[in-house]
Design a protein around this motif. Structure first.
Motif, mmCIF file in Angstrom:
data_model
loop_
_atom_site.group_PDB
_atom_site.id
_atom_site.type_symbol
_atom_site.label_atom_id
_atom_site.label_comp_id
_atom_site.label_asym_id
_atom_site.label_seq_id
_atom_site.Cartn_x
_atom_site.Cartn_y
_atom_site.Cartn_z
ATOM 1 N N ASP A 174 0.814 -1.200 0.000
ATOM 2 C CA ASP A 174 0.000 0.000 0.000
ATOM 3 C C ASP A 174 0.855 1.261 0.000
ATOM 4 O OD1 ASP A 174 -2.277 -1.459 -0.020
ATOM 5 O OD2 ASP A 174 -2.610 -1.369 2.145
ATOM 6 N N GLN A 175 2.045 1.198 0.580
ATOM 7 C CA GLN A 175 2.882 2.376 0.707
ATOM 8 C C GLN A 175 3.870 2.527 -0.451
ATOM 9 O OE1 GLN A 175 4.680 1.719 4.518
ATOM 10 N NE2 GLN A 175 2.804 2.113 5.650
ATOM 11 N N GLN A 176 3.706 1.734 -1.489
ATOM 12 C CA GLN A 176 4.675 1.768 -2.582
ATOM 13 C C GLN A 176 4.602 3.052 -3.391
ATOM 14 O OE1 GLN A 176 4.170 -1.795 -4.874
ATOM 15 N NE2 GLN A 176 5.661 -2.927 -3.707
ATOM 16 N N SER A 177 3.420 3.659 -3.517
ATOM 17 C CA SER A 177 3.315 4.859 -4.336
ATOM 18 C C SER A 177 2.273 5.808 -3.766
ATOM 19 C CB SER A 177 2.952 4.487 -5.780
ATOM 20 O OG SER A 177 1.684 3.848 -5.831
ATOM 21 N N ILE A 178 2.417 7.073 -4.115
ATOM 22 C CA ILE A 178 1.494 8.096 -3.623
ATOM 23 C C ILE A 178 1.490 9.252 -4.624
ATOM 24 C CG2 ILE A 178 3.279 9.238 -2.247
ATOM 25 C CD1 ILE A 178 1.140 9.886 -0.183
ATOM 26 N N ASP A 179 0.315 9.843 -4.841
ATOM 27 C CA ASP A 179 0.186 11.017 -5.706
ATOM 28 C C ASP A 179 0.444 12.275 -4.892
ATOM 29 O OD1 ASP A 179 -0.385 10.167 -8.322
ATOM 30 O OD2 ASP A 179 -2.422 9.641 -7.754
ATOM 31 N N VAL A 185 3.320 14.828 -9.492
ATOM 32 C CA VAL A 185 4.006 13.557 -9.720
ATOM 33 C C VAL A 185 3.347 12.451 -8.905
ATOM 34 C CG1 VAL A 185 6.262 14.582 -10.207
ATOM 35 C CG2 VAL A 185 5.663 13.968 -7.856
ATOM 36 N N ARG A 186 3.603 11.239 -9.345
ATOM 37 C CA ARG A 186 3.305 10.057 -8.533
ATOM 38 C C ARG A 186 4.646 9.423 -8.215
ATOM 39 N NH1 ARG A 186 -1.479 5.725 -9.359
ATOM 40 N NH2 ARG A 186 -1.007 4.380 -7.593
ATOM 41 N N VAL A 187 4.942 9.274 -6.932
ATOM 42 C CA VAL A 187 6.242 8.746 -6.518
ATOM 43 C C VAL A 187 6.065 7.450 -5.746
ATOM 44 C CG1 VAL A 187 7.341 11.015 -6.462
ATOM 45 C CG2 VAL A 187 6.235 10.121 -4.401
ATOM 46 N N ASP A 201 21.436 6.045 -1.697
ATOM 47 C CA ASP A 201 20.988 5.280 -0.543
ATOM 48 C C ASP A 201 19.712 5.854 0.073
ATOM 49 O OD1 ASP A 201 21.953 7.595 0.545
ATOM 50 O OD2 ASP A 201 23.357 6.639 1.931
ATOM 51 N N HIS A 202 19.083 6.807 -0.614
ATOM 52 C CA HIS A 202 17.834 7.385 -0.131
ATOM 53 C C HIS A 202 17.103 8.019 -1.309
ATOM 54 C CE1 HIS A 202 20.479 10.888 -0.227
ATOM 55 N NE2 HIS A 202 19.382 11.626 -0.280
ATOM 56 N N GLY A 203 15.902 8.532 -1.041
ATOM 57 C CA GLY A 203 15.136 9.190 -2.087
ATOM 58 C C GLY A 203 13.866 8.430 -2.425
ATOM 59 N N VAL A 204 13.104 8.968 -3.390
ATOM 60 C CA VAL A 204 11.895 8.325 -3.883
ATOM 61 C C VAL A 204 11.947 8.286 -5.404
ATOM 62 C CG1 VAL A 204 10.478 9.011 -1.906
ATOM 63 C CG2 VAL A 204 10.598 10.500 -3.905
ATOM 64 N N LEU A 239 7.926 12.954 1.713
ATOM 65 C CA LEU A 239 7.985 13.976 0.664
ATOM 66 C C LEU A 239 6.648 14.699 0.556
ATOM 67 C CD1 LEU A 239 9.350 15.412 -1.701
ATOM 68 C CD2 LEU A 239 8.616 13.515 -3.180
ATOM 69 N N ALA A 240 5.550 13.957 0.649
ATOM 70 C CA ALA A 240 4.226 14.579 0.572
ATOM 71 C C ALA A 240 4.036 15.600 1.692
ATOM 72 C CB ALA A 240 3.144 13.501 0.637
ATOM 73 N N GLN A 241 4.512 15.275 2.895
ATOM 74 C CA GLN A 241 4.393 16.205 4.019
ATOM 75 C C GLN A 241 5.271 17.436 3.809
ATOM 76 O OE1 GLN A 241 2.251 16.071 6.589
ATOM 77 N NE2 GLN A 241 1.374 14.266 5.584
ATOM 78 N N LEU A 242 6.472 17.234 3.259
ATOM 79 C CA LEU A 242 7.363 18.359 2.998
ATOM 80 C C LEU A 242 6.762 19.309 1.971
ATOM 81 C CD1 LEU A 242 10.875 16.611 2.873
ATOM 82 C CD2 LEU A 242 9.985 18.100 4.678
ATOM 83 N N VAL A 243 6.233 18.733 0.880
ATOM 84 C CA VAL A 243 5.643 19.552 -0.176
ATOM 85 C C VAL A 243 4.448 20.335 0.360
ATOM 86 C CG1 VAL A 243 4.419 19.462 -2.392
ATOM 87 C CG2 VAL A 243 6.460 18.071 -2.037
#
Length: 272
Positions: A174-179, A185-187, A201-204, A239-243
């Protein structure tokens, strides 16, 4: 994810169209539109829909106030290459090669071993590794299905009682992707293989880009977002929270990684 047997079509799925019906020429709903993979951020690309039979499984579960269950064998599989087929005395490079069998899993209890190749599942041929997971996931847990195996070229059939996918694996899926609509983007999660391929070693991972700030500055699917506003990115949710917290109409730095290397870009976000 890999357990959903998506229907590929060429219908335009614009932002906001996900969840709409996919019709056949008879006016019957055959799928639920879900996502599109595009290179330019527009609707031109490959569209994917959830088959209506799979969607109705969820509907019937909700009607009974039950959770949606996916079938599970408990094996890790990989492709059968021509060289692998020759080394393992297989007639042709088809099927799903079992790399590992999880202890106490349905596959282990049925006697399936690593090194064997699954070539049939419930009387359906398995031509490649991607064919098997959707069939297993769509099988009701508890059902006994015949599985065709090749063991060093020798065929045999095992009766396997399919188990229920563990909740931990479902949560991971379920946590593999998010709009992230504000970014456009969808990451998804940047797994070990993608990290090794990109040398990070990090990122989306950017899975798709639609019209918005990301497409305007040239971001493409396959790239990785490493940082935004000089803050390290560790997961799609983070990332969604940061944006969400970033100011509007203000130049913001973003570090991107592609196959050629890492670069910094500047992006400007809308109000919301």
């Amino acid at each position: 994810n890999q357990y959903i047997p998506f229907i590929q079509s060429d219908v335009p799925i614009n932002p906001g169209n996900s969840g709409g019906p996919l019709f056949n020429m008879r006016g019957q709903v055959v799928g639920i539109n879900d996502q599109i993979y595009t290179n330019d951020g527009g609707y031109m690309g490959l569209s994917f829909s959830i088959p209506i039979d799979t969607a109705m499984r969820a509907v019937h579960a909700f009607e009974r106030h039950q959770k949606v269950k996916f079938g599970w064998l408990g094996v890790e599989i990989q492709s059968v290459t021509p060289q692998m087929a020759q080394a393992m005395h297989l007639p042709e490079p088809v099927g799903a090669l079992i790399a590992q069998v999880m202890p106490s899993s349905p596959a282990a209890k049925a006697g399936i071993k690593s090194g064997e190749v699954i070539v049939a599942y419930d009387h359906r041929p398995i031509y490649n590794v991607s064919t098997l997971p959707p069939l297993v996931g769509d099988t009701p847990p508890g059902r006994i299905v015949p599985i065709g195996i090749l063991d060093h070229g020798k065929p045999r059939t095992l009766q396997v009682q399919v188990g229920e996918m563990p909740q931990k694996m479902l949560m991971t899926a379920d946590q593999q992707s998010i709009d992230i609509r504000r970014l456009g983007v969808r990451v998804g999660t940047l797994g070990p293989k993608e990290q090794q391929k990109l040398g990070v070693d990090h990122g989306v991972l950017i899975q798709s880009v639609y019209p918005g700030p990301a497409s305007f500055i040239g971001l493409r699917s396959g790239m990785a977002i490493l940082s935004i506003n000089q803050l390290r990115v560790t997961s799609p949710e983070q990332l969604a929270q940061l944006v969400k917290s970033l100011p509007a109409n203000t130049p913001i730095s973003m570090r991107i990684r592609n196959h050629h290397g890492s670069i910094f870009v500047v992006i400007t976000l809308p109000t919301r």
